[in-house]
Write a protein that holds these residues in place. Structure first.
Motif, short mmCIF file in Angstrom:
data_model
loop_
_atom_site.label_atom_id
_atom_site.label_comp_id
_atom_site.label_asym_id
_atom_site.label_seq_id
_atom_site.Cartn_x
_atom_site.Cartn_y
_atom_site.Cartn_z
N GLY A 1 -0.15 7.99 1.90
CA GLY A 1 -1.14 7.05 1.21
C GLY A 1 -0.64 6.43 0.30
O GLY A 1 0.43 6.56 -0.11
N ILE A 2 -1.54 5.18 0.22
CA ILE A 2 -0.89 4.39 -0.94
C ILE A 2 -2.14 4.01 -2.03
O ILE A 2 -3.23 4.29 -1.98
N ILE A 3 -1.29 4.08 -3.23
CA ILE A 3 -2.30 3.70 -4.58
C ILE A 3 -1.60 2.41 -5.07
O ILE A 3 -0.37 2.18 -4.87
N GLY A 4 -2.38 1.68 -5.84
CA GLY A 4 -1.75 0.49 -6.64
C GLY A 4 -2.66 -0.22 -7.53
O GLY A 4 -3.83 0.39 -7.88
N VAL B 1 -8.38 5.43 -4.95
CA VAL B 1 -7.94 6.70 -5.57
C VAL B 1 -7.56 7.68 -4.73
O VAL B 1 -8.48 8.11 -3.82
N LEU B 2 -6.42 8.23 -4.63
CA LEU B 2 -6.20 9.18 -3.50
C LEU B 2 -6.02 10.62 -4.14
O LEU B 2 -5.63 10.94 -5.14
N THR C 1 -7.06 -2.02 1.52
CA THR C 1 -5.60 -1.97 1.40
C THR C 1 -5.11 -3.26 1.24
O THR C 1 -4.06 -3.81 0.57
N LEU C 2 -5.77 -4.52 1.88
CA LEU C 2 -5.38 -5.70 1.48
C LEU C 2 -5.63 -6.00 0.00
O LEU C 2 -4.45 -6.87 -0.36
N PHE D 1 5.07 -0.27 5.76
CA PHE D 1 3.83 0.49 5.80
C PHE D 1 3.08 0.46 4.16
O PHE D 1 3.77 0.68 3.52
N PRO D 2 1.88 0.23 4.23
CA PRO D 2 0.70 -0.19 5.26
C PRO D 2 1.10 -1.60 5.37
O PRO D 2 1.68 -2.50 4.61
N GLN D 3 0.72 -2.19 6.64
CA GLN D 3 1.11 -3.49 6.85
C GLN D 3 -0.35 -4.45 6.92
O GLN D 3 -1.17 -4.22 7.45
N ALA D 4 0.05 -5.51 6.29
CA ALA D 4 -1.11 -6.46 5.89
C ALA D 4 -1.61 -7.07 7.38
O ALA D 4 -3.00 -7.12 7.54
#
Length: 608
Positions: free
Chosen positions: A10-13, A74-75, A235-236, A587-590
Motif C-alpha cells: 500500500g502507499i502513504i504520503g 491512512v493505511l 492515489t493521484l 507502482f502505483p501508476q498514475a
C-alpha cells in the motif's frame, strides 16, 4: 527480508514524498525528503542492502489484513493470531497537526486490540540508494542516523538497541497498549531531541483522517463504482508535489515490466503527457484546485522552451531539465531484475504526442476550470506553431521506444489534437492566432493519417506508417474526437484489437497489450505484461461505440468490471498486469488510475 509481490504493498504520503508499506508491516521504499530524492528505504530493489523499516508480531501462522481508513490515505495493517490482534497504523501527517504541523514526517502508530503479543521493530535505513554509510546515535528519545547528505531520526519512547547499521526493539504489548515511531529529519548530530506521546500520535491520526475526508467531499462523481473512483483519485492526489503542482508518473523507480528483465525505468518525474491526463481526470470529478496548481507549473515550463521553441517531454518535480540516467549496479534489483536505473534518458527523446495532451488539457481547463491568461496563450501559440512546422518528423512515440524513430500514428494523431484544440481555444477566447496556417496543417495531418496510418490489408490503423503492427494507443482516436466512435475504420480497428495476440490482436481475456513486442523493435529484450491503461482505453472506445451498439456497451461494462478484479487488495494498480495476474512495473501508476477514472465516468454516463 524476502521480496514481497509488488501488489502486496500500500502507499502513504503527504504530497511531498511517499512510502510503500507491505502486508508484512515493512516499509520497503521511501525517498526523502521528496519523491525524487535518494532513497532511505529501498528493500524492494535489494532485499539485503536496500534498507527497510519493519514492525510485526513475533508469531507464526499470523493472519494479515491491510486496508485504508475509508476515504483516506491512512493505511492499517492488522495482524491476527490465536493470542491476540495488533494493528500498525501508518500515515504521513498533512495539514496542521501537533505531530507534524506541515512538517515532512512519517508516523507508525502501533495498537494492541486484543490479547497480548511480542512486537519486533527493525529500522535499517540505507541512505542515497544504499551508497552512503551512516552513524547511529541512541538516546532516550529514539535513534539518530547520520549520513553525509541527510540526518534522519526515529523518534520513540520505546527503548532501542543498535544492531549493525540499524536499530531494533522487542515490546511485550497487551490489550489497550500503544506505541508510536516517527521518522523525521534531524539537524544536529546529537540524536533525537524529542519523541511524541501516544495521544499526540493519535490526534495527528484524527487530524489526517479529517484532512482526507474533507478533500474527498469535493468529489462530484456519484455514479457506479464510486468507491473505486475515489481510491484512484486519492492515489493521484498522493502523486502530486504540493510545492510546485507537478504530478509524478509513479513514486517508484526500476520495478520491472518483466521479472528478471531490463525494462526497468525511473518514473519519479513529471511527464507532460501523464500530468495532462491526470489534470483532466481529476478536474472532471470536481478536483479543480489540483488542475489550477498544475497549470501554474505548465505556465512556468512554457516560459522555459528549448532553443527551437519545443517543450521537453518530462521534467523534475521542481521543474529542472536535467534528468540524466544512470544504473546502480550495486543494487541487485527487484527479484534480480537488472539494471536498477535512476534518472530517465528518455527526457532527451522527441515525443510529438505531448503537445496534443497538453493542449487538450489546457482547452478543458479553460472550459471547466478558469480562463487562461493572455501571457500563457502567447507561449502556447509558439508551441502550436512549432507543432505545425514539425509534426511530419519521426519520433520515439508515446512508448518511448529505444529502437529508432518512426512516423508513429499516435504521435500524428496528437499533433492533430494540438492544432485542433488551439483553434477551438483561440476561437472561444478570441485570441490572436495563425488560424489559416493551423487549419492547413491540421487538415494535412488528418489526410495523412487516413492514407498512411491505415493498413488496407489488416483493415486497421497501425502503429507507424508502413507497418502491419497494431498499437493500443490508436484507441484514443474516438476519445479525442478525431473520428466518430462509429466510423467504419475505428470499428474495424476495434475488432482487430479485440483478437487474441496469437491471431494478430492485442487482447488476452479482456487485458490489453500496448503492442506486440515480437513485431515492434523497441530496442529492448524480453517480454512484458498487458498495459493497464490500454485496457481502460479499450473500455472507453467500446463505451462510445456502444451508444449505437448495445452489445459493445455490454462488453465494455464486463471488461471494465473484470479489470477491477486485477487491482490489489487496496484498489491499487501498477503499470502492467503479468501473465499470472501479478502487478508489474512501477507502482502505483498514475496512468492506470487516471484512465480508470475516465473509463468509469464515461461508462456510467452511457449506462444511465
Amino acid at each position: 527480508m524476502a521480496y514481497q509481490q509488488i501488489e502486496n504493498y500500500g502507499i502513504i504520503g503527504n504530497m511531498l514524498t511517499s512510502a510503500l508499506v507491505g502486508t508484512d508491516g515493512s516499509i520497503d521504499w521511501m525517498c526523502y525528503p521528496h519523491f525524487d530524492s535518494p532513497s532511505i528505504f529501498a528493500g524492494i530493489l535489494d532485499e539485503n542492502n536496500g534498507g527497510y523499516f519493519k514492525i510485526t508480531p513475533l508469531k507464526d501462522n499470523l493472519t494479515k489484513k491491510q486496508f485504508y481508513w475509508p476515504d483516506t490515505n491512512v493505511l492499517i495493517t492488522r495482524f491476527m493470531s490465536k493470542d491476540g490482534v495488533c494493528e500498525v497504523v501508518d500515515y504521513m501527517p498533512v495539514g496542521k497537526t501537533k505531530i507534524g504541523n506541515n512538517e515532512n514526517r512519517l508516523v507508525r502508530w502501533v495498537k494492541m486490540i486484543r490479547g497480548k503479543m511480542k512486537i519486533r521493530v527493525e529500522c535499517f535505513p540505507s541512505f542515497n540508494y544504499a551508497r552512503d554509510t551512516h552513524k547511529v546515535i541512541l538516546n532516550s528519545h529514539g535513534a539518530g542516523f547520520y549520513s553525509e547528505i541527510l540526518n534522519l531520526g526515529l523518534a520513540t519512547s520505546v527503548p532501542l538497541k543498535q544492531e549493525g547499521t540499524g536499530v531494533v526493539a522487542e515490546i511485550e504489548m497487551k490489550c489497550g497498549d500503544t506505541a508510536n515511531f516517527v521518522i523525521k529529519e534531524l539537524a544536529a548530530k546529537e540524536g533525537c531531541e524529542s519523541c511524541f506521546a501516544d495521544n499526540v500520535a493519535y490526534e495527528g491520526l484524527v487530524d489526517t483522517i479529517d484532512y482526507w475526508n474533507r478533500w474527498v467531499e469535493l468529489c462530484t462523481y456519484k455514479g457506479r463504482w464510486r468507491e473505486t473512483v475515489i481510491r484512484s483519485a486519492l492515489t493521484l492526489k498522493l502523486l502530486t508535489f504540493a510545492p510546485t503542482g507537478a504530478i509524478v508518473a509513479a513514486p517508484t523507480c526500476s520495478l520491472p515490466e518483466s521479472i528478471g528483465g531490463e525494462r526497468n525505468w525511473d518514473y519519479r518525474y513529471t511527464w507532460i503527457r501523464d500530468a495532462a491526463f491526470t489534470l483532466y481526470a481529476l478536474m472532471r470529478i470536481g478536483f479543480t484546485e489540483e488542475a489550477e496548481h498544475f497549470m501554474q507549473w505548465i505556465d512556468e515550463r512554457c516560459h522555459e522552451l528549448n532553443p527551437d521553441g519545443s517543450l521537453q517531454l518530462m521534467y523534475g518535480i521542481d521543474g529542472r531539465h536535467d534528468l540524466d540516467e544512470m544504473s546502480l549496479n550495486h543494487l541487485e534489483g527487484y527479484k534480480k531484475s537488472e539494471p536498477v536505473r535512476i534518472g530517465n534518458g528518455a527526457h532527451k527523446q522527441l515525443q510529438l504526442d505531448i503537445y496534443g495532451e497538453l493542449m487538450d488539457a489546457v482547452y478543458l481547463y479553460n472550459k471547466y476550470g478558469s480562463a487562461i491568461s493572455y501571457d500563457l496563450w502567447t507561449q502556447l501559440r509558439k508551441l502550436v506553431n512549432w507543432v505545425a512546422a514539425n509534426w511530419n518528423k519521426k519520433d520515439e512515440g508515446i512508448w518511448e521506444v529505444r529502437g529508432g524513430k518512426q512516423h508513429f500514428v499516435y504521435s500524428k494523431l496528437m499533433c492533430w489534437v494540438a492544432l485542433d484544440r488551439a483553434l477551438r481555444l483561440s476561437e472561444k477566447r478570441s485570441f490572436p492566432a495563425d488560424r489559416t496556417y493551423w487549419i492547413e496543417q491540421r487538415d494535412k495531418i488528418f489526410e495523412e493519417i487516413m492514407e498512411k496510418g491505415w493498413n488496407q490489408e489488416k483493415q486497421s490503423f497501425v502503429q507507424y506508417y508502413g507497418s502491419s503492427t497494431l498499437d493500443a494507443a490508436n484507441l484514443m482516436m474516438p476519445l479525442t474526437f478525431f473520428v466518430s466512435p462509429t466510423d467504419k475504420r475505428i470499428l474495424s480497428t476495434l475488432e482487430a484489437t479485440l483478437k487474441d495476440p496469437e491471431e494478430g490482436g492485442l487482447v488476452s481475456d479482456s487485458l490489453v497489450y500496448r503492442y506486440n513486442v515480437k513485431e515492434t523493435d523497441d530496442g529492448l529484450r524480453g517480454e512484458e505484461g498487458t498495459f493497464n491503461i490500454c485496457t481502460f482505453w479499450l473500455v472507453e472506445a467500446l463505451t462510445r461505440a456502444g451508444r449505437k451498439d448495445k452489445k459493445k456497451l455490454e462488453k465494455a461494462r464486463l471488461m471494465f468490471e473484470q479489470m477491477l478484479t486485477y487491482a490489489n487488495h487496496l484498489g491499487l494498480y501498477a503499470e502492467e498486469t503479468g501473465p499470472h495476474g501479478e502487478a508489474l512495473g512501477n507502482f502505483p501508476q498514475a496512468f492506470t488510475h487516471l484512465s480508470l477514472i475516465s473509463a468509469a465516468y464515461n461508462l456510467d454516463k452511457a449506462l444511465k
